[in-house]
Design a protein around this motif. Structure first.
Motif, PDB file in Angstrom:
ATOM      1  N   MET A  90      41.180  25.941  22.089  1.00  0.00           N
ATOM      2  CA  MET A  90      41.403  27.221  22.724  1.00  0.00           C
ATOM      3  C   MET A  90      41.444  27.022  24.240  1.00  0.00           C
ATOM      4  SD  MET A  90      41.544  29.383  20.185  1.00  0.00           S
ATOM      5  CE  MET A  90      41.344  31.023  20.792  1.00  0.00           C
ATOM      6  N   LEU A  91      42.256  27.828  24.873  1.00  0.00           N
ATOM      7  CA  LEU A  91      42.295  27.899  26.334  1.00  0.00           C
ATOM      8  C   LEU A  91      41.941  29.321  26.738  1.00  0.00           C
ATOM      9  CD1 LEU A  91      45.573  25.914  27.088  1.00  0.00           C
ATOM     10  CD2 LEU A  91      43.219  25.126  27.393  1.00  0.00           C
ATOM     11  N   PHE A  92      41.368  29.475  27.934  1.00  0.00           N
ATOM     12  CA  PHE A  92      40.823  30.760  28.353  1.00  0.00           C
ATOM     13  C   PHE A  92      41.389  31.190  29.701  1.00  0.00           C
ATOM     14  CE2 PHE A  92      37.905  28.503  25.657  1.00  0.00           C
ATOM     15  CZ  PHE A  92      37.602  29.451  24.686  1.00  0.00           C
ATOM     16  N   HIS A  93      41.646  32.489  29.802  1.00  0.00           N
ATOM     17  CA  HIS A  93      42.183  33.100  31.016  1.00  0.00           C
ATOM     18  C   HIS A  93      41.324  34.309  31.346  1.00  0.00           C
ATOM     19  CE1 HIS A  93      45.296  34.634  33.789  1.00  0.00           C
ATOM     20  NE2 HIS A  93      44.971  35.819  33.305  1.00  0.00           N
ATOM     21  N   ALA A  94      40.926  34.437  32.590  1.00  0.00           N
ATOM     22  CA  ALA A  94      40.150  35.606  33.004  1.00  0.00           C
ATOM     23  C   ALA A  94      41.055  36.600  33.715  1.00  0.00           C
ATOM     24  CB  ALA A  94      39.009  35.188  33.916  1.00  0.00           C
ATOM     25  N   THR A  95      40.835  37.856  33.414  1.00  0.00           N
ATOM     26  CA  THR A  95      41.574  38.934  34.066  1.00  0.00           C
ATOM     27  C   THR A  95      40.580  40.070  34.315  1.00  0.00           C
ATOM     28  OG1 THR A  95      43.579  40.283  33.986  1.00  0.00           O
ATOM     29  CG2 THR A  95      42.360  40.021  31.908  1.00  0.00           C
ATOM     30  N   TYR A  96      41.089  41.197  34.760  1.00  0.00           N
ATOM     31  CA  TYR A  96      40.225  42.333  35.056  1.00  0.00           C
ATOM     32  C   TYR A  96      40.490  43.455  34.058  1.00  0.00           C
ATOM     33  CZ  TYR A  96      39.888  39.477  39.138  1.00  0.00           C
ATOM     34  OH  TYR A  96      39.701  38.393  39.957  1.00  0.00           O
ATOM     35  N   LYS A  97      39.450  44.188  33.734  1.00  0.00           N
ATOM     36  CA  LYS A  97      39.540  45.234  32.721  1.00  0.00           C
ATOM     37  C   LYS A  97      40.665  46.226  33.025  1.00  0.00           C
ATOM     38  CE  LYS A  97      36.749  48.373  30.028  1.00  0.00           C
ATOM     39  NZ  LYS A  97      35.393  48.873  29.765  1.00  0.00           N
ATOM     40  N   THR A  98      40.911  46.494  34.293  1.00  0.00           N
ATOM     41  CA  THR A  98      41.964  47.444  34.666  1.00  0.00           C
ATOM     42  C   THR A  98      43.355  46.964  34.246  1.00  0.00           C
ATOM     43  OG1 THR A  98      42.073  46.454  36.875  1.00  0.00           O
ATOM     44  CG2 THR A  98      40.699  48.424  36.615  1.00  0.00           C
ATOM     45  N   HIS A  99      43.518  45.681  33.946  1.00  0.00           N
ATOM     46  CA  HIS A  99      44.816  45.137  33.549  1.00  0.00           C
ATOM     47  C   HIS A  99      45.012  45.094  32.031  1.00  0.00           C
ATOM     48  CE1 HIS A  99      44.691  42.620  37.510  1.00  0.00           C
ATOM     49  NE2 HIS A  99      44.928  43.897  37.727  1.00  0.00           N
ATOM     50  N   MET A 100      43.968  45.375  31.264  1.00  0.00           N
ATOM     51  CA  MET A 100      44.012  45.137  29.818  1.00  0.00           C
ATOM     52  C   MET A 100      45.066  45.959  29.080  1.00  0.00           C
ATOM     53  SD  MET A 100      42.273  42.599  28.961  1.00  0.00           S
ATOM     54  CE  MET A 100      42.274  42.814  27.186  1.00  0.00           C
ATOM     55  N   GLN A 101      45.236  47.219  29.424  1.00  0.00           N
ATOM     56  CA  GLN A 101      46.233  48.008  28.699  1.00  0.00           C
ATOM     57  C   GLN A 101      47.641  47.469  28.928  1.00  0.00           C
ATOM     58  OE1 GLN A 101      45.463  50.431  26.352  1.00  0.00           O
ATOM     59  NE2 GLN A 101      47.587  49.963  25.854  1.00  0.00           N
ATOM     60  N   SER A 102      47.941  47.088  30.150  1.00  0.00           N
ATOM     61  CA  SER A 102      49.242  46.495  30.447  1.00  0.00           C
ATOM     62  C   SER A 102      49.426  45.182  29.693  1.00  0.00           C
ATOM     63  CB  SER A 102      49.378  46.262  31.952  1.00  0.00           C
ATOM     64  OG  SER A 102      50.569  45.558  32.235  1.00  0.00           O
ATOM     65  N   ILE A 103      48.390  44.363  29.623  1.00  0.00           N
ATOM     66  CA  ILE A 103      48.479  43.087  28.902  1.00  0.00           C
ATOM     67  C   ILE A 103      48.695  43.339  27.414  1.00  0.00           C
ATOM     68  CG2 ILE A 103      47.174  41.030  28.227  1.00  0.00           C
ATOM     69  CD1 ILE A 103      45.904  41.150  31.079  1.00  0.00           C
ATOM     70  N   LYS A 104      47.994  44.306  26.845  1.00  0.00           N
ATOM     71  CA  LYS A 104      48.186  44.635  25.432  1.00  0.00           C
ATOM     72  C   LYS A 104      49.612  45.111  25.166  1.00  0.00           C
ATOM     73  CE  LYS A 104      43.408  45.854  24.455  1.00  0.00           C
ATOM     74  NZ  LYS A 104      42.464  46.950  24.175  1.00  0.00           N
ATOM     75  N   ASP A 105      50.157  45.896  26.098  1.00  0.00           N
ATOM     76  CA  ASP A 105      51.502  46.463  25.921  1.00  0.00           C
ATOM     77  C   ASP A 105      52.618  45.462  26.201  1.00  0.00           C
ATOM     78  OD1 ASP A 105      50.290  48.887  25.360  1.00  0.00           O
ATOM     79  OD2 ASP A 105      50.642  49.717  27.375  1.00  0.00           O
ATOM     80  N   ARG A 106      52.454  44.641  27.251  1.00  0.00           N
ATOM     81  CA  ARG A 106      53.565  43.801  27.711  1.00  0.00           C
ATOM     82  C   ARG A 106      53.280  42.314  27.719  1.00  0.00           C
ATOM     83  NH1 ARG A 106      55.397  46.194  33.237  1.00  0.00           N
ATOM     84  NH2 ARG A 106      53.362  45.381  33.758  1.00  0.00           N
ATOM     85  N   GLY A 107      52.057  41.918  27.428  1.00  0.00           N
ATOM     86  CA  GLY A 107      51.703  40.509  27.480  1.00  0.00           C
ATOM     87  C   GLY A 107      51.171  40.135  28.849  1.00  0.00           C
ATOM     88  N   LEU A 108      50.925  38.855  29.020  1.00  0.00           N
ATOM     89  CA  LEU A 108      50.403  38.329  30.277  1.00  0.00           C
ATOM     90  C   LEU A 108      51.596  37.925  31.137  1.00  0.00           C
ATOM     91  CD1 LEU A 108      47.662  37.840  31.556  1.00  0.00           C
ATOM     92  CD2 LEU A 108      47.647  35.582  30.516  1.00  0.00           C
ATOM     93  N   LEU A 109      51.885  38.748  32.129  1.00  0.00           N
ATOM     94  CA  LEU A 109      53.072  38.558  32.956  1.00  0.00           C
ATOM     95  C   LEU A 109      52.745  37.742  34.202  1.00  0.00           C
ATOM     96  CD1 LEU A 109      54.470  42.220  32.824  1.00  0.00           C
ATOM     97  CD2 LEU A 109      54.958  40.304  31.274  1.00  0.00           C
ATOM     98  N   ILE A 110      53.707  36.967  34.625  1.00  0.00           N
ATOM     99  CA  ILE A 110      53.560  36.199  35.859  1.00  0.00           C
ATOM    100  C   ILE A 110      53.871  37.126  37.024  1.00  0.00           C
ATOM    101  CG2 ILE A 110      54.489  34.308  37.241  1.00  0.00           C
ATOM    102  CD1 ILE A 110      55.046  32.876  34.584  1.00  0.00           C
ATOM    103  N   LYS A 111      52.951  37.184  37.958  1.00  0.00           N
ATOM    104  CA  LYS A 111      53.132  38.019  39.144  1.00  0.00           C
ATOM    105  C   LYS A 111      53.573  37.125  40.302  1.00  0.00           C
ATOM    106  CE  LYS A 111      50.719  41.966  37.799  1.00  0.00           C
ATOM    107  NZ  LYS A 111      50.365  41.656  36.506  1.00  0.00           N
ATOM    108  N   GLN A 112      54.563  37.586  41.045  1.00  0.00           N
ATOM    109  CA  GLN A 112      55.026  36.847  42.220  1.00  0.00           C
ATOM    110  C   GLN A 112      55.034  37.795  43.402  1.00  0.00           C
ATOM    111  OE1 GLN A 112      58.797  35.087  41.299  1.00  0.00           O
ATOM    112  NE2 GLN A 112      57.941  33.805  39.726  1.00  0.00           N
TER     113      GLN A 112
END
Length: 133
Positions: free
Chosen positions: A1-23
């Motif tokens: 397993m590999l692990f990624h940390a994010t913030y709770k405020t991003h979770m709905q977007s991640i559930k809806d669209r996946g983990l997006l690369i921000k530039q």
């Protein structure tokens, strides 16, 4: 397993669209774009906690089974260019967005799929033969 940390405020977007690369990077200045994962949940947590743009938000740990992701994203990852040194690799960078179907929320040794209600314990083997740890 590999692990990624994010913030709770991003979770709905991640559930809806996946983990997006921000530039540019949402959390760091002067970092190559990508989705960064560590081989340990504590290391991932420390990355989010020490981010330049961290403002005491609740941190959430996500997990992926790298063997599942590699089937789709083969060749789309590199060792973390900020950390790789002397062969001690504990962080990788995926250079594509990661669909939520591959992501699990990791809490106290349990992985819960973001796309289903399935929960996987540390001792329960995943269908690909890996444990959630």
């Amino acid at each position: 397993m590999l692990f990624h940390a994010t913030y709770k405020t991003h979770m709905q977007s991640i559930k809806d669209r996946g983990l997006l690369i921000k530039q540019p990077s949402a959390n760091w200045d002067d970092v190559e774009p990508g989705n960064y994962f560590a081989n340990d949940p504590d290391i991932a947590y420390s990355f989010a906690e020490s981010a330049e743009k961290y403002n005491d938000e609740e941190i959430v740990i996500l997990a992926i089974d790298e063997s599942e992701v590699m089937k789709e994203l083969s060749g789309k990852f590199t060792y973390d260019p900020q950390i790789y040194d002397d062969g001690d690799v504990y962080s990788v960078r995926f250079t594509e967005n990661i669909p939520s179907a591959y992501l699990y929320e990791y809490v106290n040794g349990l992985c819960r799929s973001l796309s289903t209600k399935k929960t996987i314990s540390r001792s329960e083997e995943r269908r690909v033969g890996k444990e959630c740890r």
